[in-house]
Design a protein around this motif. Sequence first.
Motif, PDB file in Angstrom:
ATOM      1  N   ASN A 166       7.872   7.536  -4.982  1.00 61.62           N
ATOM      2  CA  ASN A 166       7.734   8.935  -5.405  1.00 61.62           C
ATOM      3  C   ASN A 166       8.559   9.873  -4.533  1.00 61.62           C
ATOM      4  OD1 ASN A 166       6.051   8.308  -7.543  1.00 61.62           O
ATOM      5  ND2 ASN A 166       4.187   8.539  -6.326  1.00 61.62           N
ATOM      6  N   GLU A 167       8.557   9.652  -3.228  1.00 60.97           N
ATOM      7  CA  GLU A 167       9.358  10.483  -2.326  1.00 60.97           C
ATOM      8  C   GLU A 167      10.840  10.344  -2.637  1.00 60.97           C
ATOM      9  OE1 GLU A 167       8.278   9.237   1.602  1.00 60.97           O
ATOM     10  OE2 GLU A 167       6.422  10.401   1.606  1.00 60.97           O
ATOM     11  N   GLU A 200      11.630  12.253  -5.849  1.00 61.34           N
ATOM     12  CA  GLU A 200      11.650  13.695  -5.592  1.00 61.34           C
ATOM     13  C   GLU A 200      12.949  14.111  -4.918  1.00 61.34           C
ATOM     14  OE1 GLU A 200       8.149  14.596  -3.325  1.00 61.34           O
ATOM     15  OE2 GLU A 200       6.807  14.074  -4.979  1.00 61.34           O
ATOM     16  N   SER A 214       4.277   2.793  -3.499  1.00 57.09           N
ATOM     17  CA  SER A 214       4.295   3.842  -4.537  1.00 57.09           C
ATOM     18  C   SER A 214       4.617   5.210  -3.927  1.00 57.09           C
ATOM     19  CB  SER A 214       2.967   3.876  -5.292  1.00 57.09           C
ATOM     20  OG  SER A 214       1.913   4.174  -4.409  1.00 57.09           O
ATOM     21  N   LYS A 215       4.113   5.492  -2.740  1.00 56.85           N
ATOM     22  CA  LYS A 215       4.403   6.762  -2.074  1.00 56.85           C
ATOM     23  C   LYS A 215       5.896   6.859  -1.758  1.00 56.85           C
ATOM     24  CE  LYS A 215       3.377   9.420   2.048  1.00 56.85           C
ATOM     25  NZ  LYS A 215       2.808   9.403   3.365  1.00 56.85           N
ATOM     26  N   TRP A 216       6.484   5.782  -1.286  1.00 55.04           N
ATOM     27  CA  TRP A 216       7.904   5.776  -0.954  1.00 55.04           C
ATOM     28  C   TRP A 216       8.758   5.984  -2.198  1.00 55.04           C
ATOM     29  CZ3 TRP A 216       7.518   0.685   2.307  1.00 55.04           C
ATOM     30  CH2 TRP A 216       6.924   0.969   3.537  1.00 55.04           C
ATOM     31  N   LYS A 268       0.823  -1.206   0.000  1.00 53.92           N
ATOM     32  CA  LYS A 268       0.000   0.000   0.000  1.00 53.92           C
ATOM     33  C   LYS A 268       0.862   1.264   0.000  1.00 53.92           C
ATOM     34  CE  LYS A 268      -4.007  -1.825   2.499  1.00 53.92           C
ATOM     35  NZ  LYS A 268      -4.747  -1.757   3.769  1.00 53.92           N
ATOM     36  N   ARG A 269       1.981   1.220   0.679  1.00 55.66           N
ATOM     37  CA  ARG A 269       2.815   2.409   0.845  1.00 55.66           C
ATOM     38  C   ARG A 269       3.954   2.501  -0.183  1.00 55.66           C
ATOM     39  NH1 ARG A 269       1.710   0.403   6.064  1.00 55.66           N
ATOM     40  NH2 ARG A 269       0.494   1.849   7.316  1.00 55.66           N
TER      41      ARG A 269
END
Length: 136
Positions: A119-120, A123, A115-117, A112-113
């Motif tokens: 992307n971070e 960045e 894709s967020k990781w 669940k997490r």
Amino acid sequence: MRYRIGMIIEGRITGIQPYGAFVSLDNRTQGLIHISECHHGYVDNIRNFLKVGQMVRVMIIDIDEYTGKISLSIRCLEKAFDFSREKRRPGFNHRKYWTNKHVQEGFKPISKRMSKWINEALEDIEKNKKKLLTRY
């Protein structure tokens, strides 16, 4: 004198270091009381318990057969620590289980997490690229 593990003898404190106290057992033999063996519980400063010149009753807990070093303990001669349940804090009934209630979730929380990781991280890479490029 021939010393053996388990013997209880008297000696005089001849020196104190932060890690323990040296005890003269006779004219030729010296032993060490490690700071952890001078009293039950945590000992912050051994000088609060022992003084140079003080006579102490100690138990021999180890003799290194190669070096002849003798380890001594005062703690062994103190009243044994009482581990009985009656002295524990009332109302403390925490139980530790080897499994937990989330054991069936597997890798779902990570997926669940993820894709967020990612992307971070991308960045952060972009920010660092700009900093490096402006530096040179």
